[in-house]
Write an enzyme that holds these catalytic residues in place. Sequence first.
Site, PDB file in Angstrom:
ATOM      1  N   SER B 130      45.735  22.771  33.281  1.00 59.22           N
ATOM      2  CA  SER B 130      46.066  23.687  31.918  1.00 59.22           C
ATOM      3  C   SER B 130      44.912  24.661  31.912  1.00 59.22           C
ATOM      4  CB  SER B 130      45.764  22.834  30.677  1.00 59.22           C
ATOM      5  OG  SER B 130      46.091  23.298  29.497  1.00 59.22           O
ATOM      6  N   GLU B 148      58.590  34.433  22.840  1.00 60.60           N
ATOM      7  CA  GLU B 148      58.947  35.870  22.305  1.00 60.60           C
ATOM      8  C   GLU B 148      59.213  37.100  23.312  1.00 60.60           C
ATOM      9  OE1 GLU B 148      55.696  37.670  19.891  1.00 60.60           O
ATOM     10  OE2 GLU B 148      55.925  35.795  18.988  1.00 60.60           O
ATOM     11  N   HIS B 172      51.858  25.189  31.864  1.00 56.77           N
ATOM     12  CA  HIS B 172      52.723  24.803  30.469  1.00 56.77           C
ATOM     13  C   HIS B 172      53.783  25.701  30.602  1.00 56.77           C
ATOM     14  CE1 HIS B 172      50.091  21.723  28.875  1.00 56.77           C
ATOM     15  NE2 HIS B 172      48.952  22.959  28.864  1.00 56.77           N
TER      16      HIS B 172
END
Lengths: 270, 270
Positions: B130, B148, B172
Amino acid sequence: MTHNNQNGSLIVIGGHEEKEGKREILKEVARRTGSGRLVVMTVASHEPEGYYDTYAPVFAELGVRETREVYVNERSETASEELLSCFDGATGVFFTGGDQLRITSQIGDSPVEQRINEIYASGGVIAGTSAGASAMCETMLVTGSGRESSRIGDLRMAPGLGLIRGVIIDQHFAERGRMGRLLGAVAQNPRVLGIGIDEDTAIVVEGEQFSVLGSGAVTVLDGSTVSSSNVADGGRDTVLSLFDARLHVLAAGNTFDLAQRRPSVPGARE
Amino acid sequence: MTHNNQNGSLIVIGGHEEKEGKREILKEVARRTGSGRLVVMTVASHEPEGYYDTYAPVFAELGVRETREVYVNERSETASEELLSCFDGATGVFFTGGDQLRITSQIGDSPVEQRINEIYASGGVIAGTSAGASAMCETMLVTGSGRESSRIGDLRMAPGLGLIRGVIIDQHFAERGRMGRLLGAVAQNPRVLGIGIDEDTAIVVEGEQFSVLGSGAVTVLDGSTVSSSNVADGGRDTVLSLFDARLHVLAAGNTFDLAQRRPSVPGARE
């Protein structure tokens, strides 16, 4: 890339188009409908109540003279003269969202579809948002996971209305993280061009060209350059692997030539 | 593409790697750590409690002889002999998740970073999940919207640890719909190769090669072929437009040559 030789235009919308404020996309639907009737097809929804009431006043404000709702409960209704008369004088058709399989299973190869094709052929506009966008393709994406690694067996496709050929369209594209499923669809047959449309964004298709309208992006995935893929080798749960796809991201004003598979920026320095 | 000539390996993980069951990725970290000590760096977290307690028993089960936690409250602690002694005899370093800016602001250009570079240079493994994955790059992605349309002014980047050069890594990746922000990063300078790693998925980097490990996919975005982009023309809120990027999706077992920018399937028919 083959394409229906139609005289009308298509407005294919990624869902959640603005219904207040600028309403650029719905304004374009209204503009292209002109002085004729606009038929709002709510057939994609299992519970159509409310859809028409949302759209009808907006289209009225945007200058559409007359709107009419067409909902099909049962496929047998598609031959009813009363229902078919809704299309009289129509120059525009707008498919609302819901389930794309409801659209095709209810009106595919029916007199209703015939009326829609006639409106398109005679220069009308056929628009669709969300499920109504997906259904316009020859082969349409039905389900497939968003927001996770694309797995080979994860996609479900079905025959669509075929208003636009040689492409597969996905909607709510960025918002629902759907790159993986579009890649999966294109990998299965790179003949089809993958088009992912963000919310409040649309492509306006005329002949072999489309232009982008709205506040988001349109992603075009061209699999013709793919050099290797495991789509036919792996098991259903195998993660998709695919090399050398070509990717374009188009913003409002950009255009795309479907025959040449080339994007462009109109007015840009050559 | 330039690359540190180091003798060790990097394991760059997209987050949420399995801590029970097969644990393929953590097993690889343990295997490459070998008989030396593994330092678990929890510095990315503002509240490090719990991270070490999660990882230490897993690594013990997987055969790591000795683990040690290093947390840095204040940058000044990075010169403390007691803290630095944690690295004595270490052959592996594992960065847990949190905030990549905490990693670089606390240990960048410090004796702790120096120790980590020495372990890497002498053949050790440096792993990160991560935020710990993002921090390994020369320039790292800090924030940017997922799910988006990518807007030009939406990205924040910062200098990373530089363990791997010429790439920008996002984690991710499928799960948080991050294609748009990776595209935005690559558009700003196509010199960097964009690498998006899904959860429970890792790349294992040795020299100029990496291989893919785990249950998801790795997306590689090569901007060297880009023919047009509006990244320098548009305003901050302008939607990114970019033509002709090259896209690869790699699954477990696939490899990638960072110098040649070429993916391959080891053992595939030529």
